[in-house]
Design a protein around this motif. Structure first.
Motif, PDB file in Angstrom:
ATOM      1  N   GLY A  11     118.081   1.491 104.399  1.00  0.00           N
ATOM      2  CA  GLY A  11     117.129   2.513 104.930  1.00  0.00           C
ATOM      3  C   GLY A  11     117.444   4.031 104.626  1.00  0.00           C
ATOM      4  N   GLY A  14     119.375   4.957 101.522  1.00  0.00           N
ATOM      5  CA  GLY A  14     118.745   4.139 100.178  1.00  0.00           C
ATOM      6  C   GLY A  14     117.469   4.947  99.718  1.00  0.00           C
ATOM      7  N   ASP A  38     118.163  -6.504 108.912  1.00  0.00           N
ATOM      8  CA  ASP A  38     118.042  -5.695 110.442  1.00  0.00           C
ATOM      9  C   ASP A  38     116.732  -6.071 110.926  1.00  0.00           C
ATOM     10  OD1 ASP A  38     119.813  -4.177 108.805  1.00  0.00           O
ATOM     11  OD2 ASP A  38     118.870  -2.330 109.237  1.00  0.00           O
ATOM     12  N   ASP A  50     114.270  -1.193 107.595  1.00  0.00           N
ATOM     13  CA  ASP A  50     114.472  -0.677 106.372  1.00  0.00           C
ATOM     14  C   ASP A  50     113.263  -0.541 105.604  1.00  0.00           C
ATOM     15  OD1 ASP A  50     117.040  -0.076 107.407  1.00  0.00           O
ATOM     16  OD2 ASP A  50     117.978  -1.741 105.961  1.00  0.00           O
ATOM     17  N   PRO A 195     122.577   4.473  97.740  1.00  0.00           N
ATOM     18  CA  PRO A 195     123.764   4.734  98.421  1.00  0.00           C
ATOM     19  C   PRO A 195     123.765   4.371 100.067  1.00  0.00           C
ATOM     20  CG  PRO A 195     122.545   6.814  98.133  1.00  0.00           C
ATOM     21  CD  PRO A 195     121.950   5.835  97.226  1.00  0.00           C
ATOM     22  N   SER A 201     123.612  -2.952 104.515  1.00  0.00           N
ATOM     23  CA  SER A 201     122.402  -2.875 103.944  1.00  0.00           C
ATOM     24  C   SER A 201     122.217  -3.691 102.669  1.00  0.00           C
ATOM     25  CB  SER A 201     121.914  -1.452 103.820  1.00  0.00           C
ATOM     26  OG  SER A 201     121.556  -0.823 105.149  1.00  0.00           O
ATOM     27  N   VAL A 224     125.626   4.139  93.553  1.00  0.00           N
ATOM     28  CA  VAL A 224     125.908   5.653  94.161  1.00  0.00           C
ATOM     29  C   VAL A 224     126.712   5.363  95.295  1.00  0.00           C
ATOM     30  CG1 VAL A 224     124.959   7.771  95.093  1.00  0.00           C
ATOM     31  CG2 VAL A 224     123.952   6.681  92.981  1.00  0.00           C
ATOM     32  N   SER A 225     127.941   5.958  95.709  1.00  0.00           N
ATOM     33  CA  SER A 225     128.599   5.794  96.746  1.00  0.00           C
ATOM     34  C   SER A 225     128.062   6.467  98.015  1.00  0.00           C
ATOM     35  CB  SER A 225     129.909   6.526  96.710  1.00  0.00           C
ATOM     36  OG  SER A 225     130.824   6.111  97.777  1.00  0.00           O
ATOM     37  N   PRO A 226     127.886   5.726  99.102  1.00  0.00           N
ATOM     38  CA  PRO A 226     127.281   6.260 100.569  1.00  0.00           C
ATOM     39  C   PRO A 226     128.488   6.773 101.118  1.00  0.00           C
ATOM     40  CG  PRO A 226     127.609   3.866 100.613  1.00  0.00           C
ATOM     41  CD  PRO A 226     128.231   4.293  99.134  1.00  0.00           C
ATOM     42  N   ALA A 232     131.098   8.473 106.239  1.00  0.00           N
ATOM     43  CA  ALA A 232     129.686   8.305 105.976  1.00  0.00           C
ATOM     44  C   ALA A 232     129.071   9.551 106.322  1.00  0.00           C
ATOM     45  CB  ALA A 232     129.150   7.047 106.578  1.00  0.00           C
ATOM     46  N   LEU A 233     128.030   9.779 105.505  1.00  0.00           N
ATOM     47  CA  LEU A 233     127.296  11.114 105.984  1.00  0.00           C
ATOM     48  C   LEU A 233     126.918  10.870 107.268  1.00  0.00           C
ATOM     49  CD1 LEU A 233     125.633  12.472 102.401  1.00  0.00           C
ATOM     50  CD2 LEU A 233     127.876  13.239 103.646  1.00  0.00           C
ATOM     51  N   ARG A 234     126.156   9.781 107.499  1.00  0.00           N
ATOM     52  CA  ARG A 234     125.793   9.454 108.657  1.00  0.00           C
ATOM     53  C   ARG A 234     125.841   8.009 108.918  1.00  0.00           C
ATOM     54  NH1 ARG A 234     119.926  11.321 110.263  1.00  0.00           N
ATOM     55  NH2 ARG A 234     119.438   9.576 109.133  1.00  0.00           N
ATOM     56  N   ALA A 237     129.482   3.308 108.489  1.00  0.00           N
ATOM     57  CA  ALA A 237     129.617   2.335 107.350  1.00  0.00           C
ATOM     58  C   ALA A 237     131.221   2.703 107.246  1.00  0.00           C
ATOM     59  CB  ALA A 237     129.074   3.394 105.910  1.00  0.00           C
ATOM     60  N   ILE A 289     126.321  13.679  94.369  1.00  0.00           N
ATOM     61  CA  ILE A 289     125.407  12.680  95.086  1.00  0.00           C
ATOM     62  C   ILE A 289     124.950  13.009  96.386  1.00  0.00           C
ATOM     63  CG2 ILE A 289     126.666  10.871  93.499  1.00  0.00           C
ATOM     64  CD1 ILE A 289     128.483  10.218  95.844  1.00  0.00           C
ATOM     65  N   ILE A 290     125.173  14.311  96.985  1.00  0.00           N
ATOM     66  CA  ILE A 290     124.720  14.387  98.307  1.00  0.00           C
ATOM     67  C   ILE A 290     123.336  15.115  98.043  1.00  0.00           C
ATOM     68  CG2 ILE A 290     125.030  15.955 100.322  1.00  0.00           C
ATOM     69  CD1 ILE A 290     127.759  15.680  99.950  1.00  0.00           C
TER      70      ILE A 290
HETATM   71  P1  GDP Z   1     120.161   2.789 107.141  1.00  0.00           P
HETATM   72  O1  GDP Z   1     119.716   1.343 106.953  1.00  0.00           O
HETATM   73  O2  GDP Z   1     119.091   3.756 107.781  1.00  0.00           O
HETATM   74  O3  GDP Z   1     121.615   2.788 107.851  1.00  0.00           O
HETATM   75  O4  GDP Z   1     120.458   3.502 105.745  1.00  0.00           O
HETATM   76  P2  GDP Z   1     121.312   2.942 104.484  1.00  0.00           P
HETATM   77  O5  GDP Z   1     122.212   1.968 104.517  1.00  0.00           O
HETATM   78  O6  GDP Z   1     120.386   2.843 103.250  1.00  0.00           O
HETATM   79  O7  GDP Z   1     122.099   4.491 104.222  1.00  0.00           O
HETATM   80  C1  GDP Z   1     123.398   4.592 105.068  1.00  0.00           C
HETATM   81  C2  GDP Z   1     124.347   5.463 104.205  1.00  0.00           C
HETATM   82  O8  GDP Z   1     123.658   6.374 103.748  1.00  0.00           O
HETATM   83  C3  GDP Z   1     125.436   6.103 105.150  1.00  0.00           C
HETATM   84  O9  GDP Z   1     126.601   5.329 104.722  1.00  0.00           O
HETATM   85  C4  GDP Z   1     125.395   7.340 104.378  1.00  0.00           C
HETATM   86  O10 GDP Z   1     126.605   7.665 104.289  1.00  0.00           O
HETATM   87  C5  GDP Z   1     124.395   7.602 103.110  1.00  0.00           C
HETATM   88  N1  GDP Z   1     123.890   8.715 102.623  1.00  0.00           N
HETATM   89  C6  GDP Z   1     122.970   9.376 103.757  1.00  0.00           C
HETATM   90  N2  GDP Z   1     122.610  10.398 103.019  1.00  0.00           N
HETATM   91  C7  GDP Z   1     123.155  10.417 101.777  1.00  0.00           C
HETATM   92  C8  GDP Z   1     123.268  11.274 100.488  1.00  0.00           C
HETATM   93  O11 GDP Z   1     122.468  12.260 100.314  1.00  0.00           O
HETATM   94  N3  GDP Z   1     124.016  10.829  99.575  1.00  0.00           N
HETATM   95  C9  GDP Z   1     125.025   9.625  99.584  1.00  0.00           C
HETATM   96  N4  GDP Z   1     125.702   9.623  98.509  1.00  0.00           N
HETATM   97  N5  GDP Z   1     124.796   8.949 100.631  1.00  0.00           N
HETATM   98  C10 GDP Z   1     124.015   9.235 101.699  1.00  0.00           C
END
Ligand code: GDP
Ligand code: CA
Length: 311
Positions: A11, A14, A38, A50, A195, A201, A224-226, A232-234, A237, A289-290
């Motif tokens: 989500g 990504g 999900d 997602d 990421p 995910s 790309v590392s999340p 985690a940025l949010r 994870a 990667i942010i």
């Molecule tokens: P969800 O399904 O909405 O939870 O989304 P994803 O699984 O696609 O993404 C969640 C991950 O995105 C988290 O682990 C965050 O750390 C990571 N994330 C969010 N923004 C960024 C960013 O700008 N850069 C990187 N590298 N990771 C990010």
């Protein structure tokens, strides 16, 4: 980068890199495969969180504050559902509900989730191929100290609080990659692991039989590392990784992609973990990667797409 790029995404995280890729590549050179582990039924409607996050992002409709849902959304229908004593812990806006109503209607008419997703995306002006990982039902279930919880219950209803013991992807063993996913696996000249959460995910996508084997045969795979600086940025994870016994670091993420990834992008503050990633058989690359602005997303996409030429 010539050829066909296959992006794997969840989500919010990504969708950021997906947007950068979509702004960089001609639409016919990008296939975006999205997690459906999900997916959930709310109020009788098929919700694909997602897919919707990525779809709203590509359509320029997403809520810039949350990264999910729609901008300028209202919640009158949910308020009314609450008066009817329906369960309303999952936030569904009025415009968002229209997506789920239409999706559910088309699915009931017998169309596949791939066909329905293509229809919705085309109505929103999306030219890229946006596809579910599979047309069969797969459900991510977390086994926790509060019992077995499907992903949305764990994440939204329980606020990611319960301790996770293991994760299973129900139905994955009988699932097939969606037709466009299967085609992209055969034709791709590059794969991008966006990421996204590696367990919640990208884990479900990789659990579909044959996907890991097919990926291994595609050249130029970039992740790309999340996880940045052990967090985690949010989202949950890092918490989940620690509870499952993995290092809550970008190296822990890299372990999930061992054997199916060539380059692993990490943030400058994680540079010290580069040797660990190299030991897993990937080339670690320190990169910004942010992604905050759209320019950040496009810059990272350009960098990712330039990698095969560097090799
Ligand atoms: P969800 O399904 O909405 O939870 O989304 P994803 O699984 O696609 O993404 C969640 C991950 O995105 C988290 O682990 C965050 O750390 C990571 N994330 C969010 N923004 C960024 C960013 O700008 N850069 C990187 N590298 N990771 C990010
Ligand atoms: Ca998700």
């Amino acid at each position: 980068m010539d050829g066909n790029v296959l992006a794997l995404a969840g989500g919010v995280g990504g969708a950021k890199l997906v947007l950068g890729l979509a702004r960089t590549l001609p639409p016919d050179q990008l296939t975006i495969v999205v997690n459906t582990g999900d997916d959930e039924c709310f109020h009788g409607l098929h919700v694909s969180p997602d897919l919707d996050t990525v779809m709203y992002t590509l359509a320029g409709l997403s809520n810039p504050e949350t990264g999910w849902g729609l901008a300028q959304e209202t919640f009158h229908a949910l308020e009314m559902l609450r008066r009817y004593r329906a369960e309303t812990w999952f936030s569904l806006g009025d415009m968002d509900l229209a997506t789920h109503i239409r999706r559910t209607q088309l699915l009931r008419e017998g169309r596949s989730l791939s066909e329905v997703t293509a229809e919705l995306a085309s109505c929103l002006g999306i030219a890229e191929q946006l596809v579910p990982m599979t047309d069969q039902p797969v459900r991510t279930v977390l086994e926790t100290d509060a019992g077995d919880l499907p992903m949305q219950q764990y994440f939204v209803k329980h606020g990611s609080q319960p301790q996770v013991r293991s994760i299973r992807y129900e139905g994955a063993e009988h699932a097939l990659p969606s037709p466009s996913f299967a085609r992209a696996l055969n034709r791709a000249s590059m794969v991008v692991f966006c990421p996204s959460n590696p367990f919640l995910s990208l884990g479900p996508i990789l659990a579909i039989p044959g996907v890991r084997e097919s990926l291994a045969a595609v050249p130029n795979k970039v992740a790309v590392s999340p996880i940045i600086g052990g967090a985690a940025l949010r989202g949950p994870a890092a918490k989940i990784m620690a509870e499952l016994g993995y290092p809550a670091s970008c190296a822990g993420v890299a372990r999930q992609y061992q054997g199916i990834c060539d380059y692993f992008l990490l943030e400058p503050r994680d540079e010290g973990l580069a040797p660990e990633i190299e030991e897993l058989g990937m080339t670690p690359l320190v990169a910004p990667i942010i992604m905050q602005s759209d320019d950040d997303k496009i810059a990272l996409a350009n960098y990712v797409l330039s990698l095969p030429e560097l090799a």
